[in-house]
Design a protein around this motif. Structure first.
Motif, PDB file in Angstrom:
ATOM      1  N   GLY A 193       0.791  -1.222   0.000  1.00  0.00           N
ATOM      2  CA  GLY A 193       0.000   0.000   0.000  1.00  0.00           C
ATOM      3  C   GLY A 193       0.820   1.266   0.000  1.00  0.00           C
ATOM      4  N   THR A 194       2.106   1.173  -0.245  1.00  0.00           N
ATOM      5  CA  THR A 194       2.951   2.363  -0.256  1.00  0.00           C
ATOM      6  C   THR A 194       3.058   2.994  -1.642  1.00  0.00           C
ATOM      7  OG1 THR A 194       4.906   0.968  -0.593  1.00  0.00           O
ATOM      8  CG2 THR A 194       4.310   1.519   1.684  1.00  0.00           C
ATOM      9  N   LEU A 195       2.544   2.316  -2.662  1.00  0.00           N
ATOM     10  CA  LEU A 195       2.551   2.841  -4.025  1.00  0.00           C
ATOM     11  C   LEU A 195       1.127   2.801  -4.586  1.00  0.00           C
ATOM     12  CD1 LEU A 195       5.732   1.124  -5.569  1.00  0.00           C
ATOM     13  CD2 LEU A 195       5.525   3.479  -4.729  1.00  0.00           C
ATOM     14  N   PRO A 196       0.739   3.832  -5.377  1.00  0.00           N
ATOM     15  CA  PRO A 196      -0.573   3.782  -6.033  1.00  0.00           C
ATOM     16  C   PRO A 196      -0.554   2.751  -7.160  1.00  0.00           C
ATOM     17  CG  PRO A 196       0.624   5.735  -6.719  1.00  0.00           C
ATOM     18  CD  PRO A 196       1.464   5.084  -5.669  1.00  0.00           C
ATOM     19  N   ALA A 197      -1.742   2.385  -7.613  1.00  0.00           N
ATOM     20  CA  ALA A 197      -1.850   1.361  -8.656  1.00  0.00           C
ATOM     21  C   ALA A 197      -3.040   1.687  -9.560  1.00  0.00           C
ATOM     22  CB  ALA A 197      -2.029  -0.025  -8.044  1.00  0.00           C
ATOM     23  N   ALA A 232      -5.076  -4.911  -5.614  1.00  0.00           N
ATOM     24  CA  ALA A 232      -5.018  -3.663  -4.850  1.00  0.00           C
ATOM     25  C   ALA A 232      -6.446  -3.219  -4.562  1.00  0.00           C
ATOM     26  CB  ALA A 232      -4.264  -2.573  -5.610  1.00  0.00           C
ATOM     27  N   MET A 233      -6.670  -2.687  -3.334  1.00  0.00           N
ATOM     28  CA  MET A 233      -8.012  -2.280  -2.922  1.00  0.00           C
ATOM     29  C   MET A 233      -7.947  -1.045  -2.047  1.00  0.00           C
ATOM     30  SD  MET A 233     -10.114  -5.765  -1.977  1.00  0.00           S
ATOM     31  CE  MET A 233      -8.731  -6.586  -1.178  1.00  0.00           C
ATOM     32  N   GLN A 234      -9.053  -0.283  -2.093  1.00  0.00           N
ATOM     33  CA  GLN A 234      -9.263   0.820  -1.173  1.00  0.00           C
ATOM     34  C   GLN A 234     -10.768   0.942  -0.935  1.00  0.00           C
ATOM     35  OE1 GLN A 234      -7.658   4.259  -3.153  1.00  0.00           O
ATOM     36  NE2 GLN A 234      -9.576   4.689  -4.253  1.00  0.00           N
ATOM     37  N   GLY A 268     -21.680   5.430   5.631  1.00  0.00           N
ATOM     38  CA  GLY A 268     -22.198   4.837   4.396  1.00  0.00           C
ATOM     39  C   GLY A 268     -22.756   5.859   3.426  1.00  0.00           C
ATOM     40  N   PRO A 269     -22.965   5.471   2.193  1.00  0.00           N
ATOM     41  CA  PRO A 269     -22.666   4.147   1.636  1.00  0.00           C
ATOM     42  C   PRO A 269     -21.163   3.949   1.418  1.00  0.00           C
ATOM     43  CG  PRO A 269     -23.498   5.578  -0.090  1.00  0.00           C
ATOM     44  CD  PRO A 269     -23.588   6.384   1.174  1.00  0.00           C
ATOM     45  N   TYR A 270     -20.754   2.671   1.411  1.00  0.00           N
ATOM     46  CA  TYR A 270     -19.342   2.339   1.287  1.00  0.00           C
ATOM     47  C   TYR A 270     -19.068   1.804  -0.120  1.00  0.00           C
ATOM     48  CZ  TYR A 270     -20.207   2.307   6.299  1.00  0.00           C
ATOM     49  OH  TYR A 270     -20.616   2.645   7.567  1.00  0.00           O
ATOM     50  N   THR A 271     -17.895   2.227  -0.650  1.00  0.00           N
ATOM     51  CA  THR A 271     -17.505   1.799  -2.004  1.00  0.00           C
ATOM     52  C   THR A 271     -16.090   1.239  -1.952  1.00  0.00           C
ATOM     53  OG1 THR A 271     -18.879   3.517  -3.007  1.00  0.00           O
ATOM     54  CG2 THR A 271     -17.194   2.488  -4.397  1.00  0.00           C
ATOM     55  N   ILE A 272     -15.966   0.002  -2.452  1.00  0.00           N
ATOM     56  CA  ILE A 272     -14.646  -0.633  -2.536  1.00  0.00           C
ATOM     57  C   ILE A 272     -14.195  -0.577  -3.988  1.00  0.00           C
ATOM     58  CG2 ILE A 272     -13.354  -2.775  -2.264  1.00  0.00           C
ATOM     59  CD1 ILE A 272     -15.201  -3.561  -0.024  1.00  0.00           C
ATOM     60  N   THR A 273     -13.018  -0.006  -4.224  1.00  0.00           N
ATOM     61  CA  THR A 273     -12.408   0.017  -5.547  1.00  0.00           C
ATOM     62  C   THR A 273     -11.295  -1.026  -5.564  1.00  0.00           C
ATOM     63  OG1 THR A 273     -12.877   2.383  -5.761  1.00  0.00           O
ATOM     64  CG2 THR A 273     -11.262   1.438  -7.276  1.00  0.00           C
ATOM     65  N   VAL A 274     -11.349  -1.940  -6.527  1.00  0.00           N
ATOM     66  CA  VAL A 274     -10.434  -3.062  -6.544  1.00  0.00           C
ATOM     67  C   VAL A 274      -9.893  -3.253  -7.951  1.00  0.00           C
ATOM     68  CG1 VAL A 274     -12.404  -4.623  -6.839  1.00  0.00           C
ATOM     69  CG2 VAL A 274     -10.219  -5.550  -6.066  1.00  0.00           C
ATOM     70  N   ILE A 275      -8.611  -3.648  -8.039  1.00  0.00           N
ATOM     71  CA  ILE A 275      -7.962  -3.919  -9.328  1.00  0.00           C
ATOM     72  C   ILE A 275      -7.787  -5.429  -9.454  1.00  0.00           C
ATOM     73  CG2 ILE A 275      -5.856  -3.612 -10.692  1.00  0.00           C
ATOM     74  CD1 ILE A 275      -5.495  -0.890  -9.401  1.00  0.00           C
ATOM     75  N   GLY A 276      -8.254  -5.957 -10.577  1.00  0.00           N
ATOM     76  CA  GLY A 276      -8.182  -7.382 -10.837  1.00  0.00           C
ATOM     77  C   GLY A 276      -9.113  -7.735 -11.993  1.00  0.00           C
ATOM     78  N   ASP A 277      -9.345  -9.016 -12.191  1.00  0.00           N
ATOM     79  CA  ASP A 277     -10.251  -9.455 -13.261  1.00  0.00           C
ATOM     80  C   ASP A 277     -11.697  -9.184 -12.833  1.00  0.00           C
ATOM     81  OD1 ASP A 277     -11.230 -10.643 -15.567  1.00  0.00           O
ATOM     82  OD2 ASP A 277     -11.309 -12.620 -14.653  1.00  0.00           O
ATOM     83  N   PRO A 278     -12.432  -8.287 -13.523  1.00  0.00           N
ATOM     84  CA  PRO A 278     -13.787  -7.919 -13.078  1.00  0.00           C
ATOM     85  C   PRO A 278     -14.752  -9.101 -13.050  1.00  0.00           C
ATOM     86  CG  PRO A 278     -12.937  -6.333 -14.683  1.00  0.00           C
ATOM     87  CD  PRO A 278     -12.007  -7.493 -14.692  1.00  0.00           C
ATOM     88  N   ALA A 279     -14.739  -9.919 -14.090  1.00  0.00           N
ATOM     89  CA  ALA A 279     -15.707 -11.020 -14.160  1.00  0.00           C
ATOM     90  C   ALA A 279     -15.494 -12.024 -13.023  1.00  0.00           C
ATOM     91  CB  ALA A 279     -15.594 -11.726 -15.504  1.00  0.00           C
ATOM     92  N   GLU A 311      -8.449   3.118 -10.481  1.00  0.00           N
ATOM     93  CA  GLU A 311      -7.302   3.752  -9.817  1.00  0.00           C
ATOM     94  C   GLU A 311      -7.427   3.594  -8.314  1.00  0.00           C
ATOM     95  OE1 GLU A 311      -4.997   8.092  -9.531  1.00  0.00           O
ATOM     96  OE2 GLU A 311      -6.769   7.810 -10.806  1.00  0.00           O
ATOM     97  N   VAL A 312      -6.381   3.027  -7.730  1.00  0.00           N
ATOM     98  CA  VAL A 312      -6.278   2.897  -6.273  1.00  0.00           C
ATOM     99  C   VAL A 312      -5.160   3.843  -5.859  1.00  0.00           C
ATOM    100  CG1 VAL A 312      -5.797   1.353  -4.346  1.00  0.00           C
ATOM    101  CG2 VAL A 312      -7.100   0.523  -6.312  1.00  0.00           C
ATOM    102  N   SER A 313      -5.568   5.001  -5.368  1.00  0.00           N
ATOM    103  CA  SER A 313      -4.584   6.070  -5.105  1.00  0.00           C
ATOM    104  C   SER A 313      -4.282   6.260  -3.626  1.00  0.00           C
ATOM    105  CB  SER A 313      -5.099   7.397  -5.694  1.00  0.00           C
ATOM    106  OG  SER A 313      -6.369   7.727  -5.139  1.00  0.00           O
ATOM    107  N   ALA A 314      -5.124   5.766  -2.732  1.00  0.00           N
ATOM    108  CA  ALA A 314      -4.866   5.934  -1.301  1.00  0.00           C
ATOM    109  C   ALA A 314      -3.616   5.147  -0.903  1.00  0.00           C
ATOM    110  CB  ALA A 314      -6.067   5.473  -0.488  1.00  0.00           C
ATOM    111  N   LEU A 315      -2.815   5.737  -0.025  1.00  0.00           N
ATOM    112  CA  LEU A 315      -1.560   5.113   0.399  1.00  0.00           C
ATOM    113  C   LEU A 315      -1.626   4.742   1.869  1.00  0.00           C
ATOM    114  CD1 LEU A 315       1.019   7.464  -1.397  1.00  0.00           C
ATOM    115  CD2 LEU A 315       0.006   5.324  -2.213  1.00  0.00           C
TER     116      LEU A 315
END
Length: 328
Positions: A193-197, A232-234, A268-279, A311-315
Motif C-alpha cells: 500500500g505504499t505505491l498507487p496502482a 489492490a483495494m481501497q 455509508g454508503p461504502y464503495t470498494i475500488t479493486v484492481i483485478g479481473d472484473p468477471a 485507480e487505487v490512489s490511497a496510500l
C-alpha cells in the motif's frame, strides 16, 4: 361230533340252526341280495374284523383314551382341537420356533445397522448445499475463472524461471538482477500500500437497508475479492474519506451505523475500488449464500461497476517490522 353239527363236506363243522334260505345245502340262494356262499366260507379271506359293540372305536387323528383315565371335555374345542382353560384353541407347538425367531431378530438388527451406516455415509459424502443450489452457468463460470487463475500462476512461474536463467547468464546478469529487483520492489510497494496502482477492475458499492452494513459484511467482501485475485483495494465512505486496504487492515463497527477502518471512521454508503479481473471478482461475490445474498437478506443492496482503468490512489503508511527478518 355232536348231533347239532353237520358235515358240510369241507371238513369244517357246520353249526346247527335254522336252514339258510335258498334250499338245501350247496344250492345257491335265489335272492338277488343274497351274499355269495364263498364269502361265508371260513376259508375265504376276511376283511378287518369289526369291533364289537362293547369295544370303543378310535376315530382317525384321536388317540385312544385309557379306560381308567378321565377326560376333561372343556379341554377339547368344538373343532376337535385342544384348547386352554379359557376355551380358546391352544396354539400348536412348532418345533424350532424359538430358533427361527432369534435368527429373525438378528437379521433385522443387522439390516438396521446396515441402513444406518449407509445413511451416515451418504450424509458424510454429501455435497455442499451452497454449491448444490448454484446454477449450472455459475458453476461453469467459476470453473472457467479457476482455470484462468491457474494459467496466470503458470505464467508467473515461467516468468520467474526466465528471470532466474537471466540472472545466471554471463554479462547480462547484473542488469537483469537490477531490473528484477526494481520490478519486485514495485510489486511489494503495491501490496504493502505504499505505491498507487492502476489497472482494470471493479467498484462495489454497499447501500444499507433496515440494518446498517456491518463490519463483518465488509470483511467478507474483502476476503472474497482477495480469493478472486484482487491485487489492490481501497474503501471510501459517503464523506469521501478513503483508506487503503492491505493485509493488516481491520474493520470494526462504529456508532450510528458507521464503520471503523484502520482506526478511521467512515459513513455509508461504502464503495470498494479493486484492481483485478472484473468477471472473476463479480462471480465470487454473487455466489449463492455469499456477500451479495447476505447484504440483500438484511434489506441492503450491492451495486457493481466495471472499470477498464480503476485507480487505487490511497496510500498506507509503511509498516516497520520489529521481529520478522529475511532468511539469509
Amino acid at each position: 361230533m355232536s348231533d347239532e353239527q353237520t358235515d358240510t363236506g369241507t371238513g369244517w363243522p357246520q353249526p346247527a340252526g335254522p336252514a339258510r334260505p335258498g334250499g338245501p345245502a350247496g344250492e345257491p340262494d335265489p335272492r338277488p341280495d343274497a351274499p355269495d356262499p364263498d364269502e361265508l366260507s371260513p376259508l375265504a379271506p376276511q376283511g378287518p374284523a369289526r369291533p364289537s359293540d362293547d369295544e370303543p372305536v378310535a376315530e382317525p387323528g384321536v388317540e385312544p383314551v385309557d379306560d381308567g383315565a378321565t377326560v376333561d371335555l372343556n379341554a377339547v374345542s368344538r373343532s376337535g382341537e385342544p384348547s386352554d382353560a379359557s376355551g380358546e384353541p391352544a396354539e400348536p407347538v412348532v418345533a424350532g420356533r424359538s430358533r427361527w425367531s432369534t435368527a429373525g431378530v438378528m437379521i433385522a438388527a443387522l439390516l438396521a445397522l446396515l441402513g444406518f451406516t449407509l445413511v451416515v455415509q451418504l450424509k458424510t459424502t454429501s455435497t455442499d448445499p451452497t454449491l448444490g443450489a448454484t446454477r449450472q452457468e455459475d458453476l461453469v463460470r467459476i470453473l472457467s475463472d479457476l482455470d484462468a487463475r491457474e494459467n496466470r500462476l503458470q505464467q508467473d512461474i515461467r516468468a520467474l524461471e526466465d528471470s532466474q536463467r537471466q540472472l545466471r547468464s554471463g554479462e547480462q546478469g547484473r542488469q537483469a538482477a537490477l531490473d528484477e529487483a526494481t520490478r519486485r520492489a514495485d510489486e511489494l510497494g503495491i501490496l504493502a500500500g505504499t505505491l498507487p496502482a492502476v489497472g482494470p477492475g471493479l467498484t462495489v458499492q454497499f447501500d444499507s437497508g433496515v440494518k446498517p452494513i456491518s463490519a463483518n459484511r465488509v470483511l467478507d467482501a474483502v476476503q472474497e475479492l482477495r480469493g478472486a485475485g484482487a491485487e489492490a483495494m481501497q474503501i471510501s465512505g459517503g464523506d469521501r474519506a478513503t483508506v487503503r486496504i492491505i493485509a493488516s487492515t481491520y474493520f470494526l463497527d462504529g456508532d450510528n451505523g458507521s464503520l471503523m477502518v484502520e482506526g478511521r471512521r467512515l459513513t455509508g454508503p461504502y464503495t470498494i475500488t479493486v484492481i483485478g479481473d472484473p468477471a472473476t471478482m463479480r462471480t465470487a461475490l454473487n455466489i449463492p449464500g455469499g456477500v451479495v445474498a447476505s447484504v440483500r437478506g438484511d434489506g441492503g443492496n450491492v451495486t457493481f461497476g466495471e472499470r477498464e482503468v480503476a485507480e487505487v490512489s490511497a496510500l498506507h503508511v509503511p509498516i516497520k517490522l520489529e521481529h520478522a527478518r529475511p532468511v539469509s
